[in-house]
Write an enzyme that holds these catalytic residues in place. Structure first.
Site, PDB file in Angstrom:
ATOM      1  N   HIS A 298     -19.850  -8.536 -29.595  1.00 53.16           N
ATOM      2  CA  HIS A 298     -21.099  -8.853 -30.297  1.00 53.16           C
ATOM      3  C   HIS A 298     -21.113 -10.296 -30.792  1.00 53.16           C
ATOM      4  CE1 HIS A 298     -22.037  -4.446 -30.827  1.00 53.16           C
ATOM      5  NE2 HIS A 298     -23.131  -4.982 -30.373  1.00 53.16           N
TER       6      HIS A 298
ATOM      7  N   ARG B 158     -29.281  -5.190 -12.389  1.00 55.39           N
ATOM      8  CA  ARG B 158     -28.460  -4.047 -12.819  1.00 55.39           C
ATOM      9  C   ARG B 158     -29.382  -2.866 -13.100  1.00 55.39           C
ATOM     10  NH1 ARG B 158     -25.295  -8.434 -15.722  1.00 55.39           N
ATOM     11  NH2 ARG B 158     -23.091  -8.029 -15.291  1.00 55.39           N
TER      12      ARG B 158
ATOM     13  N   ARG C  44     -28.826  -3.895  -7.247  1.00 54.59           N
ATOM     14  CA  ARG C  44     -27.599  -3.103  -7.214  1.00 54.59           C
ATOM     15  C   ARG C  44     -27.948  -1.651  -7.482  1.00 54.59           C
ATOM     16  NH1 ARG C  44     -22.835  -4.292 -11.352  1.00 54.59           N
ATOM     17  NH2 ARG C  44     -24.232  -3.352 -12.877  1.00 54.59           N
TER      18      ARG C  44
ATOM     19  N   GLU D 295     -15.396  -5.771  -6.625  1.00 53.43           N
ATOM     20  CA  GLU D 295     -14.995  -5.625  -8.026  1.00 53.43           C
ATOM     21  C   GLU D 295     -13.605  -5.007  -8.143  1.00 53.43           C
ATOM     22  OE1 GLU D 295     -18.720  -4.592 -10.572  1.00 53.43           O
ATOM     23  OE2 GLU D 295     -18.655  -3.179  -8.913  1.00 53.43           O
TER      24      GLU D 295
ATOM     25  N   ASN E 126     -16.274  -9.643 -13.547  1.00 57.78           N
ATOM     26  CA  ASN E 126     -15.947  -8.935 -14.798  1.00 57.78           C
ATOM     27  C   ASN E 126     -15.020  -7.766 -14.495  1.00 57.78           C
ATOM     28  OD1 ASN E 126     -17.945 -10.641 -15.727  1.00 57.78           O
ATOM     29  ND2 ASN E 126     -19.516  -9.065 -15.749  1.00 57.78           N
TER      30      ASN E 126
ATOM     31  N   ARG F 249     -11.831  -4.511 -19.999  1.00 56.15           N
ATOM     32  CA  ARG F 249     -12.716  -5.646 -20.275  1.00 56.15           C
ATOM     33  C   ARG F 249     -13.367  -5.553 -21.648  1.00 56.15           C
ATOM     34  NH1 ARG F 249     -17.714  -4.631 -16.055  1.00 56.15           N
ATOM     35  NH2 ARG F 249     -18.975  -5.885 -17.470  1.00 56.15           N
TER      36      ARG F 249
ATOM     37  N   CYS G 285     -21.537 -12.781  -9.035  1.00 56.36           N
ATOM     38  CA  CYS G 285     -22.561 -12.395 -10.013  1.00 56.36           C
ATOM     39  C   CYS G 285     -21.949 -11.950 -11.339  1.00 56.36           C
ATOM     40  CB  CYS G 285     -23.463 -11.300  -9.446  1.00 56.36           C
ATOM     41  SG  CYS G 285     -22.564  -9.780  -9.089  1.00 56.36           S
TER      42      CYS G 285
HETATM   43  C1  PEP Z   1     -19.028  -7.392 -12.696  1.00 55.61           C
HETATM   44  O1  PEP Z   1     -18.263  -6.424 -12.816  1.00 55.61           O
HETATM   45  O2  PEP Z   1     -18.643  -8.584 -12.658  1.00 55.61           O
HETATM   46  C2  PEP Z   1     -20.481  -7.171 -12.618  1.00 55.61           C
HETATM   47  C3  PEP Z   1     -21.301  -8.147 -12.330  1.00 55.61           C
HETATM   48  O3  PEP Z   1     -20.926  -5.909 -12.900  1.00 55.61           O
HETATM   49  P1  PEP Z   1     -21.033  -5.317 -14.402  1.00 55.61           P
HETATM   50  O4  PEP Z   1     -20.723  -6.441 -15.370  1.00 55.61           O
HETATM   51  O5  PEP Z   1     -22.410  -4.803 -14.538  1.00 55.61           O
HETATM   52  O6  PEP Z   1     -19.977  -4.252 -14.376  1.00 55.61           O
HETATM   53 MG    MG Z   2     -19.001  -4.426 -12.523  1.00 51.79          MG
END
Ligand code: PEP
Ligand code: MG
Length: 566
Positions: A201, A303, A339, A427, A450, A461, A498
């Protein structure tokens, strides 16, 4: 608060502390620190209450919780956007019947209000932690509410951020969302925390307020209030007691860069004309219309699951077609990458009928849901095809969480059967390793850094403590990006990024140097990324890419890229 009254630092001059950069920009000023909370383990133990005093104690507790909620609501009314939402949500949590009831029950059994508050919050904090994901993130909010209620019960000033006399840099071990949300960016010009991740946050609000910010800074807790520091939200460093003239020059350089950024109007290319497509990430139609205000060449990641997070039942094909159609219309004539639903883990969708799992991040999420519930994917593809037909804008469609070439092949077949262009996200490390085979099945790849960082580094994460591991500058993560980009160049197919890595201007240049053909970032980051790419040559990008691949740590990778590109 007067800054002349605060103690000076024992830290050594010009020490460079390293953290994770969140909001770019450089700021120089004195440190302020939030007021000290009531220390739960230092509170004196109190005897149980007589039965005759319990009703009054319940009243005292309820009044304290109500006062805390009211103050948060007032601050929410004076804030705007995400800040207002965060304050409002914390105020609601302060008045949540579940934990208030648990505390009242304890008081009725004889516990004094302070002990009852601590125990009831601990009970719910444990519960939220066990639930994991977004609920676990709310534990910080619960502890913040506990500290405010304890201060109220003890007649102490409410813990929080002091209002400084001069523009200052707020440093804290961790910051409660309610503290960050109320910040005045003209007085709090920089932020640094010892904990916190790039998706916390603190980070979200710092981005909204445009306050340069670094999180997960090792050694920050030793820097006392009043000390002059330089926060570099681009490099992710905090310099303690820098040379004042050099610090001011660094701030000026960063402001000049920001001014140049504001004027960037696309299309994406390096200074010597090598094209790098700059796209926007969106999560619904409103975000897509808002993203038209920035010079994004299209949408690199829509998304879709975010449109339906609060739905108990699956949206109909018609309803979905309406939502997707709006995004396609907002970017008429431009590329839109949709997606398919990435449900599961931290984004559960009730209608996806997911079962309880021990380890949801490694469980049935993303494309894996289609195994048990194939119609969910079929209906979504049908809706996308309807939206494409109606708008005349045929999107590219990609699947999240692909791990094998077979999954990619099966997905591609279905997408093509709907007249759409198939791709997949990279991913999972397995997918990066198999990028050649996967590209034989699909038309494009999009790297989600991510999750790729989460799964490569085996680090959640959502965890603030592991933020240095989930840093996309980790050389191991960039090696996998390199593999996927090479596969794309060999196959003559497009490979984009992305994940949040694409929103970091310096890293964006590195990604371009690795051979990535498009960068898709939050609309707020598009100009900064485009301007940075436009300021360097393709050869510089390639050199920076080689340098980061040879680095031994995320910090070294950043420094190496900085040396080539800045
Ligand atoms: C990612 O994992 O980098 C991604 C773009 O998808 P999300 O952040 O929605 O999991
Ligand atoms: Mg992802």
């Amino acid at each position: 608060m007067s800054l002349s009254s605060v103690p000076t630092s024992p830290a050594s001059p010009s020490a460079d502390l390293r953290g994770v950069p969140v909001v770019p920009g450089v700021r120089y000023g004195p440190v302020i620190r939030p007021g000290r909370s009531v220390q739960v383990d230092e509170l004196p133990s109190e005897p149980d209450l007589d039965e005759s005093n319990r009703a009054a104690e319940v009243g005292r507790f309820s009044a304290a919780a109500a006062a805390v909620a009211e103050r948060l609501r007032e601050r929410a009314a004076h804030a705007s956007g995400a800040a207002s939402e965060v304050l409002g949500a914390t105020a609601m949590l302060a008045q949540d019947r579940a934990w208030l009831g648990a505390a009242e029950k304890r008081i009725n059994q004889g516990a004094p209000a302070t002990r009852a508050t601590i125990e009831a919050v601990a009970q719910f904090a444990d519960l939220f932690t066990q639930m994991g994901g977004l609920m676990a993130e709310r534990v910080t909010d619960l502890h913040d509410i506990r500290d405010r209620v304890l201060a109220e019960l003890s007649g102490l000033p409410e813990p929080g951020v002091p209002v400084p006399d001069v523009p200052s840099i707020l440093c804290a071990h961790d910051l409660a969302p309610a503290d960050t949300a109320g910040l005045d960016p003209s007085l709090v010009v920089g932020l640094a925390t010892a904990l916190g991740g790039p998706t916390s946050h603190t980070a979200i609000i710092a981005r909204q307020l445009g306050i340069p910010c670094v999180v997960a800074v090792a050694g920050l807790d030793d820097v006392a209030a009043g000390v002059q520091i330089l926060v570099d939200g681009t490099r992710g460093t905090v310099t303690v007691e820098p040379d004042p003239a050099q610090a001011r020059a660094a701030v000026q350089r960063s402001d000049e860069t920001a001014a140049a950024t504001a004027n960037w109007s696309g299309p994406g290319a390096t200074s010597d004309g090598h094209p790098v497509t700059i796209l926007a990430n969106v999560q619904d139609a409103a975000a897509a219309w808002a993203a038209r205000d920035v010079p994004a060449e299209g949408v690199g990641l829509f998304r879709t699951e975010f449109c339906f997070l609060n739905r108990d039942t699956e949206p109909t094909v018609e309803e979905q077609a309406g939502v997707y159609g709006e995004v396609l219309e907002a970017f008429a004539g431009r590329r839109v990458v949709i997606r398919t639903l990435d449900a599961g883990s931290d984004k559960p969708l009730k209608f996806a009928r997911q079962v309880e799992e021990e380890n949801p991040a490694l469980g049935v999420r993303g494309i894996r849901i289609a195994e048990a519930n194939p119609e969910l994917l079929t209906r979504q593809l049908e809706a996308i095809a309807v939206a494409a037909e109606r708008t005349g804008n045929t999107p590219w469609v990609m699947a999240p969480m692909i791990a094998t070439a077979q999954e990619a092949g099966a997905f591609a077949e279905q997408v093509r059967a709907h007249g759409l262009t198939p791709g997949v996200m990279i991913e999972v490390p397995a997918a990066a390793l198999l990028a050649d085979q996967i590209l034989a099945q699909v038309d494009f790849l999009s790297i989600g850094t991510n999750d790729l960082a989460q799964y490569t580094m085996a680090a959640d994460r959502m965890s603030s403590e592991l933020a240095t591991l989930t840093d996309p500058w980790q050389p191991a993560v960039l090696m996998l990006v390199d593999m996927a980009a090479r596969a794309g160049m060999k196959a003559g197919k497009r490979v984009g990024v992305c994940g949040e890595a694409a929103a970091d201007p310096l890293l964006a240049c590195v990604l371009a140097g690795l051979g990535v053909s498009s960068l898709s970032a939050a609309a707020a980051a598009v100009r900064a990324v485009g301007a940075k790419v436009a300021s360097v040559t393709a050869q510089q990008c390639r050199e920076a890419a080689q340098a980061v691949l040879a680095a031994a740590s995320a910090g070294e990778a950043r420094a190496a890229a900085h040396a080539v590109l800045e």
